[in-house]
Design an enzyme around this catalytic site. Structure first.
Site, PDB file in Angstrom:
ATOM      1  N   LYS A   2       1.006  -1.240  -0.144  1.00  0.00           N
ATOM      2  CA  LYS A   2      -0.020   0.025  -0.156  1.00  0.00           C
ATOM      3  C   LYS A   2       0.635   1.786  -0.234  1.00  0.00           C
ATOM      4  O   LYS A   2       0.559   2.148  -0.307  1.00  0.00           O
ATOM      5  CB  LYS A   2      -1.324   0.615   1.110  1.00  0.00           C
ATOM      6  CG  LYS A   2      -1.935  -1.483   1.115  1.00  0.00           C
ATOM      7  CD  LYS A   2      -2.212  -1.172   2.570  1.00  0.00           C
ATOM      8  CE  LYS A   2      -2.553  -1.162   3.765  1.00  0.00           C
ATOM      9  NZ  LYS A   2      -3.350  -1.585   4.126  1.00  0.00           N
ATOM     10  N   CYS A   3       2.122   1.788   0.003  1.00  0.00           N
ATOM     11  CA  CYS A   3       3.169   2.226  -0.205  1.00  0.00           C
ATOM     12  C   CYS A   3       3.100   2.891  -1.807  1.00  0.00           C
ATOM     13  O   CYS A   3       3.051   1.934  -3.051  1.00  0.00           O
ATOM     14  CB  CYS A   3       4.594   2.179  -0.050  1.00  0.00           C
ATOM     15  SG  CYS A   3       5.526   2.662   0.455  1.00  0.00           S
ATOM     16  N   GLY A   4       3.221   3.936  -1.755  1.00  0.00           N
ATOM     17  CA  GLY A   4       3.066   4.538  -2.897  1.00  0.00           C
ATOM     18  C   GLY A   4       3.920   4.285  -3.557  1.00  0.00           C
ATOM     19  O   GLY A   4       4.251   4.101  -5.234  1.00  0.00           O
ATOM     20  N   LEU A   5       5.616   3.926  -3.248  1.00  0.00           N
ATOM     21  CA  LEU A   5       6.797   3.259  -3.678  1.00  0.00           C
ATOM     22  C   LEU A   5       5.730   1.785  -4.637  1.00  0.00           C
ATOM     23  O   LEU A   5       7.097   1.284  -5.117  1.00  0.00           O
ATOM     24  CB  LEU A   5       7.077   3.266  -3.453  1.00  0.00           C
ATOM     25  CG  LEU A   5       8.384   4.187  -3.209  1.00  0.00           C
ATOM     26  CD1 LEU A   5       9.728   4.575  -1.272  1.00  0.00           C
ATOM     27  CD2 LEU A   5       8.377   4.881  -3.595  1.00  0.00           C
ATOM     28  N   ALA A   6       5.088   1.449  -3.520  1.00  0.00           N
ATOM     29  CA  ALA A   6       4.331  -0.031  -4.924  1.00  0.00           C
ATOM     30  C   ALA A   6       4.867  -0.082  -5.801  1.00  0.00           C
ATOM     31  O   ALA A   6       4.976  -1.094  -6.856  1.00  0.00           O
ATOM     32  CB  ALA A   6       3.079  -0.424  -4.341  1.00  0.00           C
TER      33      ALA A   6
END
Length: 156
Positions: A34-38
């Site tokens: 769920k990270c923006g870097l996913a």
């Protein structure tokens, strides 16, 4: 002590020794679905497909220490497969910092200290290990996997 002394656990609960990957370069990365870097999962998978025939292995270790992971390792792995097409091994959700940090990540942080602190500051910190098991480089979360290609090619 070397990288090959550590035992890790796959998302399905199967444990194995990293000795399994002796003589293969590895990328070990802490992940969060769920990270923006996913979206980096896509580039990691691209690198895996590109260099797998030359021995590269990528190992994903979900962590919820930054509160951006789903509830279970199997759910995290399924999200990686369904959303980003991940085929490289995914592992149990672990702590990467603090008193309950997984011993593998304590070792990686000692071998490749971060800037100002050894702590992992965010998801998608990537560690490149050569064929002899040496941690050769630590890549910041913001460093996209494709920017690692020259370093990867140097250890192939």
């Amino acid at each position: 002590m070397s990288i090959y002394n550590f035992t890790v656990t796959l998302e399905d609960g199967t444990s194995y020794s990293l000795d399994k990957y002796k003589n293969q370069p590895m990328i070990i990365v802490n992940t969060a679905t769920k990270c923006g870097l996913a979206p980096q999962f896509e580039q990691l998978e691209e690198l895996y497909k590109r260099y797998q025939s030359q021995g590269l292995i990528i190992l994903g270790f979900p962590s919820n220490q930054f509160k951006q992971e789903v509830a279970s390792a199997s759910d995290a792995a399924q999200a990686c497969r369904n959303t980003y097409g991940v085929t490289f091994p995914m592992h149990q959700i672990i702590d990467i910092n603090g008193p309950k940090a997984d011993p593998l990540f304590d070792y990686l942080k000692k071998q490749a200290p971060g800037t100002l602190s050894n702590a992992i500051k965010w998801n998608f910190t990537k560690f490149l290990i050569d064929k002899e098991g040496n941690v050769v480089e630590r890549f910041a979360p913001q460093t996209t996997p494709m920017k690692m290609t020259s370093a990867i090619e140097a250890v192939l």
